[in-house]
Design an enzyme around this catalytic site. Sequence first.
Site, PDB file in Angstrom:
ATOM      1  N   GLU A 114       0.801  -1.227   0.000  1.00  0.00           N
ATOM      2  CA  GLU A 114       0.000   0.000   0.000  1.00  0.00           C
ATOM      3  C   GLU A 114       0.836   1.279   0.000  1.00  0.00           C
ATOM      4  O   GLU A 114       0.801   2.064   0.958  1.00  0.00           O
ATOM      5  CB  GLU A 114      -0.966  -0.004   1.185  1.00  0.00           C
ATOM      6  CG  GLU A 114      -1.910  -1.191   1.184  1.00  0.00           C
ATOM      7  CD  GLU A 114      -2.987  -1.111   2.262  1.00  0.00           C
ATOM      8  OE1 GLU A 114      -2.959  -0.173   3.076  1.00  0.00           O
ATOM      9  OE2 GLU A 114      -3.851  -1.998   2.287  1.00  0.00           O
TER      10      GLU A 114
ATOM     11  N   GLU B 147      -5.511  -8.509   0.548  1.00  0.00           N
ATOM     12  CA  GLU B 147      -6.233  -8.112   1.760  1.00  0.00           C
ATOM     13  C   GLU B 147      -7.664  -7.795   1.400  1.00  0.00           C
ATOM     14  O   GLU B 147      -7.930  -7.118   0.399  1.00  0.00           O
ATOM     15  CB  GLU B 147      -5.650  -6.842   2.406  1.00  0.00           C
ATOM     16  CG  GLU B 147      -4.361  -7.015   3.125  1.00  0.00           C
ATOM     17  CD  GLU B 147      -3.876  -5.714   3.783  1.00  0.00           C
ATOM     18  OE1 GLU B 147      -4.716  -4.856   4.140  1.00  0.00           O
ATOM     19  OE2 GLU B 147      -2.660  -5.571   3.916  1.00  0.00           O
TER      20      GLU B 147
HETATM   21  O1  IFM Z   1      -4.632  -2.855   8.989  1.00  0.00           O
HETATM   22  C1  IFM Z   1      -4.527  -2.387   7.682  1.00  0.00           C
HETATM   23  C2  IFM Z   1      -3.331  -3.001   7.003  1.00  0.00           C
HETATM   24  O2  IFM Z   1      -2.156  -2.762   7.690  1.00  0.00           O
HETATM   25  C3  IFM Z   1      -3.183  -2.422   5.616  1.00  0.00           C
HETATM   26  N1  IFM Z   1      -4.402  -2.511   4.881  1.00  0.00           N
HETATM   27  C4  IFM Z   1      -5.604  -2.054   5.517  1.00  0.00           C
HETATM   28  C5  IFM Z   1      -5.748  -2.704   6.878  1.00  0.00           C
HETATM   29  C6  IFM Z   1      -7.043  -2.221   7.558  1.00  0.00           C
HETATM   30  O3  IFM Z   1      -7.018  -0.846   7.727  1.00  0.00           O
END
Ligand code: IFM
Length: 460
Positions: free
Chosen positions: A174, A368
Amino acid sequence: MTQTDDRTATGLAFPAGFRWGVATASYQIEGAASEDGRTPSIWDTFARTPGRVHLGQTGDVACDHYHRYADDVALMRDLGVGTYRFSVAWPRIKPDGTGPVNTRGLDFYDRLVDALLNAGIDPMATLYHWDLPQILEDRGGWTNRDVAYHFADYASAVYARLGDRVRTWTTLNEPWCSSFLGYSSADHAPGRTDPGAAFLAVHHLLLGHGLAAHELRAAGAQEVSVTVNLSPVTPRDAADQHDVAAAQLVDGLHNRIFLDPILRGRYPADMLELVARFAGLGHISDGDDAVIAAPIDFLGVNYYAPTHVAAKVGAPATAKFPGSEGVIFPDQPLPVTGMGWPIEADGLRRLLVRLAADYPSTPLLITENGASFPDFADNGRVADDDRIDYLRTHLIAAHQAIQEGVDLRGYLAWSLMDNFEWAYGYEKRFGLVHVDYATQERLPKDSALWFREVIARNAV
Ligand code: IFM
C-alpha cells in the site's frame, strides 16, 4: 477449533489451485519492539507522539506474536489456510537502516518460515509494511532517493536468508498509505503535512519497488509482486462533466499513480502534472521508468471500500489527495463497517474487471480484504455475523469477476487476528481470531469457522 460452520455454501466453486490465506503485518502483531537488536521504526516514534494514536497505544507488545508465533501458526493450520502473508520488519534486519545485517532479527523469520512449512502453509513475505527504520526517516525518509537503494539492499539481505524456502515475495504494501497518509495528511507515520514530500515519497517508493524486484528476481525469487490498495472511484453524476473530472483526478491519485508506472512504465500525464506542481520533476531520473516497470508475477490487490466523489466549486483540497481542490466525497447511502467505511462488494468486482481490462496479462491476487466490527467474546464465542456477511459477499463478487474473465489467483483475508490498527490502536478489530490483549488469549470467531469451511470446499 472444534465446531464447524456450514452457513452459506452457495456452491460457487473457485478454480483449482486458488490460493486461500490470511494476512498480517509486522508492527501490527509482533510486539517485542526492542528485542534482539530491533531499533525504532517510524511507527514507534509516531505512536509515542501525543495525540497520534488512539489512547496513546503502541505496538510494543501488540499480539506478542514474536513469542507466540508457533501457536499462531497452529491456529492457521487449524483454519486450513494454504498461504500466510506476513511482513518483515526492516529495523529488525538492519537496525541502522543501511548497514550490517542483524542475524538475530533474521532468526525470528527463519523460525517462522520453518514453522509455516512444517504446518503445510506457504509463506508469502512482504518486505515493507510501513515500519521504516526511524534512523532513515531522520535522513528524510522516503523523500530521500537513497532510501530506495537502501530498501533494495535490505530486500536482498532478507532474500539471502529466506529465499531457499519463501517462494513468493512482495516488495511494498500500500504505497498510497506510505506516501499520502504518511507525508501529506499526517494520519500515518511519519506524520508530515507536506504534499510535495508525498509526491517525492511516491516516486521513491516506486523506485524502491523496482530496484528490490530486480534484486529478488536476480537472486532467484520464484514470484515477485507488489501490493496496492485500490478503490473504484465513481462520480456522483456520470452525466456531469465536473463530477466525472473529479472522479478521474481521485482515481489518478488513488490508483493510476501507482498502477501505470508499475504496469505501463510511465506516470499518467495528469498525475505527472500534479507531481510537477507540488514537487517539480527534478527527482525523476532517466531510466527510473524502466526500473519501476520491472516485471511482476502478480499484482496484489487490497480492497476495502469504494470511493464516490463529486465536484463542488470552492471546496478545499483533501490532504490525502493533494491537488483535489473542488472535489468532495459525499456520504454514500451504503451500510458501513466499524471503521465507517462504506460496504459495497460489487466495488471489488468492478475493480477487478477494470484492472483486467486496463492492465491485461497481469494476474491478480487479493492480498487483503476484510472488515472491522465491534466484536465481543461471550461465553467462549464471538458471533460476528456482520464480518461473515462482508467476507461472503466480497467472495461472491470475486467469484463473479472470475466468471467475467479476470485472472484472479487467490484471496487472503485481513486479518488472521485482531491487531494494532495503526492510528486506531487496538480499538478496531479486523481479525478472524479474537485477541484478548490482557491475556493474549486467542479465540477463533464464527468468521474463522466459516472461512475454514470456504477453504475446505474451495467454494463460497
Ligand atoms: O490494517 C490495515 C493493514 O495494515 C493495511 N491494509 C488495511 C488494513 C485495515 O485498515
